[in-house]
Design a protein around this motif. Structure first.
Motif, PDB file in Angstrom:
ATOM      1  N   ALA A 172       0.829  -1.209   0.000  1.00 55.74           N
ATOM      2  CA  ALA A 172       0.000   0.000   0.000  1.00 55.74           C
ATOM      3  C   ALA A 172       0.863   1.258   0.000  1.00 55.74           C
ATOM      4  CB  ALA A 172      -0.923  -0.006   1.215  1.00 55.74           C
ATOM      5  N   LEU A 173       1.860   1.310   0.870  1.00 53.99           N
ATOM      6  CA  LEU A 173       2.708   2.503   0.944  1.00 53.99           C
ATOM      7  C   LEU A 173       3.500   2.706  -0.342  1.00 53.99           C
ATOM      8  CD1 LEU A 173       4.233   2.683   4.543  1.00 53.99           C
ATOM      9  CD2 LEU A 173       2.200   3.784   3.631  1.00 53.99           C
ATOM     10  N   SER A 174       3.987   1.609  -0.925  1.00 51.85           N
ATOM     11  CA  SER A 174       4.790   1.746  -2.149  1.00 51.85           C
ATOM     12  C   SER A 174       3.955   2.310  -3.291  1.00 51.85           C
ATOM     13  CB  SER A 174       5.397   0.396  -2.549  1.00 51.85           C
ATOM     14  OG  SER A 174       4.384  -0.531  -2.900  1.00 51.85           O
ATOM     15  N   GLN A 193      -4.873   4.650   5.381  1.00 56.15           N
ATOM     16  CA  GLN A 193      -5.849   3.645   5.794  1.00 56.15           C
ATOM     17  C   GLN A 193      -6.713   3.182   4.625  1.00 56.15           C
ATOM     18  OE1 GLN A 193      -9.284   4.710   8.394  1.00 56.15           O
ATOM     19  NE2 GLN A 193      -8.428   3.170   9.781  1.00 56.15           N
ATOM     20  N   SER A 194      -7.198   4.116   3.819  1.00 55.97           N
ATOM     21  CA  SER A 194      -8.116   3.750   2.736  1.00 55.97           C
ATOM     22  C   SER A 194      -7.427   2.982   1.619  1.00 55.97           C
ATOM     23  CB  SER A 194      -8.811   4.994   2.175  1.00 55.97           C
ATOM     24  OG  SER A 194      -7.875   5.937   1.699  1.00 55.97           O
ATOM     25  N   ILE A 223      -9.068  12.429  -1.531  1.00 58.44           N
ATOM     26  CA  ILE A 223      -9.596  11.356  -0.680  1.00 58.44           C
ATOM     27  C   ILE A 223     -10.089  11.924   0.642  1.00 58.44           C
ATOM     28  CG2 ILE A 223      -8.973   9.262   0.598  1.00 58.44           C
ATOM     29  CD1 ILE A 223      -6.998   8.639  -1.686  1.00 58.44           C
ATOM     30  N   TYR A 224      -9.293  12.811   1.226  1.00 56.95           N
ATOM     31  CA  TYR A 224      -9.664  13.410   2.508  1.00 56.95           C
ATOM     32  C   TYR A 224     -10.864  14.338   2.361  1.00 56.95           C
ATOM     33  CZ  TYR A 224      -9.384  16.595   6.493  1.00 56.95           C
ATOM     34  OH  TYR A 224      -9.687  17.362   7.584  1.00 56.95           O
ATOM     35  N   GLN A 243     -13.739   6.679  -1.785  1.00 59.39           N
ATOM     36  CA  GLN A 243     -13.070   7.608  -2.704  1.00 59.39           C
ATOM     37  C   GLN A 243     -12.004   6.886  -3.524  1.00 59.39           C
ATOM     38  OE1 GLN A 243     -14.679  10.434  -2.807  1.00 59.39           O
ATOM     39  NE2 GLN A 243     -15.780   9.721  -0.981  1.00 59.39           N
ATOM     40  N   VAL A 244     -11.242   6.006  -2.877  1.00 61.20           N
ATOM     41  CA  VAL A 244     -10.224   5.236  -3.604  1.00 61.20           C
ATOM     42  C   VAL A 244     -10.905   4.323  -4.620  1.00 61.20           C
ATOM     43  CG1 VAL A 244      -8.330   3.565  -3.384  1.00 61.20           C
ATOM     44  CG2 VAL A 244      -8.659   5.313  -1.630  1.00 61.20           C
ATOM     45  N   PHE A 245     -12.001   3.708  -4.216  1.00 65.89           N
ATOM     46  CA  PHE A 245     -12.786   2.837  -5.093  1.00 65.89           C
ATOM     47  C   PHE A 245     -13.245   3.607  -6.330  1.00 65.89           C
ATOM     48  CE2 PHE A 245     -17.163   1.471  -6.177  1.00 65.89           C
ATOM     49  CZ  PHE A 245     -16.926   0.163  -6.569  1.00 65.89           C
TER      50      PHE A 245
END
Length: 261
Positions: A172-174, A193-194, A223-224, A243-245
């Motif tokens: 996720a972070l990468s 998180q999302s 996203i926020y 939002q990511v979806f």
């Protein structure tokens, strides 16, 4: 004198000039504003004795530096005798771990304070969290200020790491780094998180290259902002996951993922 695990401890009166605070290692900086606030409403009946480790001929304070500062302030800035609980036989790592577990009365530990101490003390899970974070080109900001390639939302990031494991956390972070190149706004708690939960939910279905490309074309604050604008229409993290979806699916007809949350 009583014994706790391998360390003996006893109450002693110690001159404050002999009490050392190891700020160069696991301790946080003194919060002068908090010291003044506590002093204004000080009640000596509620004071917990500072906890001190006697090591190599020195008295190191691992819990209670703000209490000591308050007592000195109320004594006109002069040193004074202070009742302390003194431990012997402890290593510096053991001090750090005890510090991380005790909040004291003067100032509650932040997630950053606690994480720094736990890492300094060699806690395996916290060390693994640090290693995973640094492996993707990010670092933990123990003062919890967002910055370029710095994670300030340490509590949220650590909870996600523990929940999904190192591999998915690093994935996720990468992807966040690949999309936004360490932009501070992309390292908000809601985004970490999302994105982590999106990958967890769609791990066998989503296309990493598409996700990076779609995120890269999106303002990292989206996203926020959009999630927050949903108010109570969707609970908790789900409004940010949504939002990511939506960013991932876009207007595509062929690569649309089904909604699972």
């Amino acid at each position: 004198m009583r014994t706790s695990h391998t360390s003996a401890y006893q109450e002693m009166m110690i001159n404050s000039k002999l009490l050392e605070v190891p700020r160069g290692s696991y301790q946080r900086e003194l919060n002068a504003k908090r010291v003044r606030k506590i002093a204004a409403k000080f009640d000596p009946r509620l004071v917990n004795p500072p906890k001190v480790s006697y090591r190599n001929g020195h008295y190191y304070v691992f819990d209670g530096q703000h209490t000591i500062a308050v007592l000195k302030l109320l004594n006109g800035g002069r040193d004074l005798m202070i009742r302390c609980i003194v431990y012997t036989g402890m290593t510096e790592s053991e001090e750090a771990l005890l510090f991380a577990q005790q909040a004291g009365e003067a100032a509650k530990l932040t997630p950053g304070d606690k994480m720094r101490a736990m890492i300094y003390g060699g806690d395996p899970e916290c060390m693994a969290f640090l290693k995973a974070t640094e492996s993707v080109g990010l670092r933990l900001d123990y003062a919890q200020r967002r910055g370029k390639h710095r994670i300030g939302c340490i509590g949220t990031a650590f909870e996600e790491f523990k929940r999904v494991g190192a591999d998915l956390y690093k994935e996720a972070l990468s992807l966040i780094v690949a999309a936004w190149h360490g932009d501070p706004e992309s390292l908000r708690a809601e985004t970490i998180q999302s994105v982590t939960r999106f990958i967890e939910l769609y791990r066998q279905e989503y296309d990493p290259r598409r996700l990076v490309s779609r995120l890269h074309k999106t303002d990292p604050l989206t996203i926020y902002r959009e999630g927050r604008a949903m108010g109570v229409n969707m609970a908790g993290y789900k409004k940010y996951l949504y939002q990511v979806f939506c960013i991932y699916n876009g207007s595509s007809k062929k690569k649309v993922l089904p909604m699972k949350f």
